[in-house]
Design a protein around this motif. Structure first.
Motif, PDB file in Angstrom:
ATOM      1  N   TRP A  29       0.672  -1.203   0.097  1.00  0.00           N
ATOM      2  CA  TRP A  29       0.035  -0.023   0.171  1.00  0.00           C
ATOM      3  C   TRP A  29       0.938   1.115  -0.208  1.00  0.00           C
TER       4      TRP A  29
ATOM      5  N   ASN B 297       1.290   4.244  -2.953  1.00  0.00           N
ATOM      6  CA  ASN B 297       1.053   5.665  -2.559  1.00  0.00           C
ATOM      7  C   ASN B 297       1.968   6.561  -2.052  1.00  0.00           C
TER       8      ASN B 297
ATOM      9  N   ASN C 169       2.016  10.231  -2.961  1.00  0.00           N
ATOM     10  CA  ASN C 169       0.914  11.310  -2.318  1.00  0.00           C
ATOM     11  C   ASN C 169       1.583  11.785  -0.907  1.00  0.00           C
TER      12      ASN C 169
ATOM     13  N   ASP D 165      -8.472   7.749   0.118  1.00  0.00           N
ATOM     14  CA  ASP D 165      -8.618   7.944  -1.288  1.00  0.00           C
ATOM     15  C   ASP D 165      -9.342   6.842  -1.800  1.00  0.00           C
TER      16      ASP D 165
ATOM     17  N   SER E  30     -10.739   6.772  -4.575  1.00  0.00           N
ATOM     18  CA  SER E  30     -10.638   6.682  -6.052  1.00  0.00           C
ATOM     19  C   SER E  30      -9.606   5.662  -6.242  1.00  0.00           C
ATOM     20  N   HIS E  31      -8.711   5.281  -5.412  1.00  0.00           N
ATOM     21  CA  HIS E  31      -7.749   4.124  -5.636  1.00  0.00           C
ATOM     22  C   HIS E  31      -8.249   2.896  -6.278  1.00  0.00           C
TER      23      HIS E  31
END
Length: 532
Positions: free
Chosen positions: A271, A275, A278, A520, A522-523
């Motif tokens: 994960w 990411n 970000n 998030d 939208s992932h």
């Protein structure tokens, strides 16, 4: 002849006496009349104003209602008594009598309603039959032993039954709430599986984490801001890291040390590798506690206790204490070593001097760099105190009937919160705080000092070694109660402590947005696992 001559003289004497007596009587009568006139001429005594008269005026009482001879008042009193008898009659299964009483109550209420409509007091003539009919029914109720004593006993029995029912419902509610809190949502389970699969199937992802996740020197650089989180919840941990990164003034100086278990180790690494872009330059390290060689039953007393079958049976079956153990203690987190690692932070991070510990159910909404410059005045633990109310003092968490507790700890000492703590690891090692923790854990092998959990041993371990922080650093209660909106706005760290976690369906709806804005959705994996 001589005797007859003497009689007229005697009559004259008797007449004189008679007139004298009449005169005296007349004078006494006149005297009495004059006294009566004096009494009547005195001023009348003013009517006393009783102290409750003002209260009566506040209730808008009329003279008729206050009058002891009021017909309306008598009817009202009958109605009140009849209503009580209706309840008792129903409980006694005497439904016919209950119906008769109810019908007569309606008649009496109609009588009062008509009088109120025409705005004139009830008269004896128009209410006589209604009062008499109700009196007959009330007399019958007394013959059925619906007297005051019986009524009181029945009401007490009813109250006791209701209390038992409420206690049963409350216990069931706690059980179901606890079960819901322990639930691993399907979406979270799905995400873990997908991330684990991705980690082992994508060698590029592993390489990316090694190259960009951290620089070895940063992990031991005490000039940086070091945070640690011990968790097996990927989304919750990501919210802690994301919110800290987004609110940090110098994210490149922030280092997160994440410790999880072997089951979630690959998923957690995948994960944060996916990411990393970000996180605004925040450094992230992921470890699993199974790799810690010092973590064994010979060194860690609680590990031996957690592995004990009797302990597990005590907290999860409740057979050994007749079910007296509260349901809140029967939570898998209390048997997870991740929950107890907070007492071994110097061993987990041997090169660090200061670290901020964060629970995985917090949200950061302010820059936390100032925490690292706070002077703890020689103490080991910096924490926000929670003793604004008496139930957050030491006596709430510890068994003060035990002589060892009574001898060493003030029952009114102020409690404090785990979840956002500043730890001076130099002082920790110097004072052998972990050794203090081991001492109390060994003393509590029979569970007589406190129940399972980490806060009670924490209160003992850091007793006299805790520095109070400004309350705005750590706002608690978002997972079980209402919190003042002004406190939330000013708070640096918001803690969703309690069963109503924001990632669960039972989370408190008005507080969920504070947590969800750092998720998030939208992932691709989040959408595939139906996170919403």
């Amino acid at each position: 002849m001589r005797r007859r001559g003497g009689r007229p003289g005697r009559r004259r004497i008797s007449n004189a006496v008679w007139w004298v007596l009449c005169g005296i009587v007349v004078m006494l009568f006149i005297l009495i009349l004059s006294k009566t006139g004096q009494i009547e001429s005195r001023p009348s005594i003013p009517k006393r104003r009783y102290r409750h008269e003002k209260y009566a005026e506040g209730l808008n009482m009329t003279e008729e209602m206050l009058s002891p001879t009021s017909v309306s008042r008598q009817v009202n009193d009958q109605i009140a008594l009849a209503k009580a008898f209706v309840v008792i009659a129903k409980e006694s299964k005497n439904l016919q009598f209950a119906w008769d009483l109810s019908a007569q109550i309606r008649n009496s209420q109609l009588l009062l309603s008509n009088a109120a409509t025409r705005r004139t007091p009830l008269t004896v003539l128009e209410s006589e039959s209604t009062i008499r009919d109700m009196a007959v029914l009330l007399y019958q109720a007394q013959q059925l032993h619906y007297d005051s004593a019986t009524m009181i006993m029945r009401l007490k029995a009813s109250i006791q039954t209701l209390e038992e029912q409420m206690s049963s419902v409350s216990e069931k509610s706690s059980k179901y709430g606890q079960i819901a809190a322990e639930e691993v949502p399907k979406s979270l389970y799905c995400l873990g599986v997908r991330l684990t699969t991705e980690w082992f199937g994508n060698t590029g992802l592993q390489r990316k984490l090694r190259e960009r996740s951290y620089v070895e020197s940063k992990l031991k650089d005490n000039s940086l801001y070091h945070f640690c989180v011990f968790s097996d919840n990927i989304i919750a941990t990501s919210v802690v890291v994301n919110s800290t990164a987004l609110n940090s003034k110098s994210p490149e100086k922030v280092v997160f040390h994440l410790v999880t278990d072997e089951i979630n180790y690959a998923a957690m690494k995948a994960w944060f590798a996916m990411n990393m872009d970000n996180l605004r330059g925040v450094t992230v390290e992921v470890q699993k506690f199974e790799d810690f060689r010092w973590l064994n039953a010979s060194y860690v007393p609680v590990l031996k206790q957690l592995q004990d079958s009797e302990t597990q049976s005590y907290y999860f079956s409740g057979h050994n204490d007749d079910g007296r153990t509260p349901i809140k203690f029967r939570n898998p987190k209390y048997l997870s070593m991740l929950n107890h690692l907070r007492f071994y932070i110097p061993e987990v991070f041997p090169a660090l001097k200061k670290v901020v510990f964060l629970d995985d159910d917090v949200v950061v909404q302010k820059d936390l760099s100032s925490l690292f410059s706070i002077d703890l005045n020689g103490n080991v633990n910096g924490a926000v105190e929670t003793c604004m109310e008496t139930f957050h003092r030491y006596h709430k968490y510890l068994n003060y009937s035990h002589p060892l507790i009574r001898a060493h700890f003030d029952p009114d000492a102020c409690g404090w919160a785990f979840g956002m703590n500043v730890f001076d690891l130099v002082e920790w090692r110097k004072r052998n705080v972990t050794g203090i923790y081991h001492y109390w854990q060994e003393k509590n092998v029979d569970r007589t000092l406190w129940k399972l959990g980490t806060l009670p041993p924490g209160l003992l371990t850091f007793y006299g070694l805790t520095e109070a922080l400004d309350p705005s650093w750590h706002i608690l209660g978002l997972g079980y109660t209402n919190v003042d909106a002004r406190l939330i706005e000013k708070g640096a760290v918001l803690h969703f402590n309690g069963n109503s976690k924001p990632w669960l369906k039972i989370g408190i709806e008005k507080y969920k947005p504070l947590w969800e804005k750092f998720v998030d959705y939208s992932h691709p994996f989040m959408q595939q696992c139906n996170f919403h």
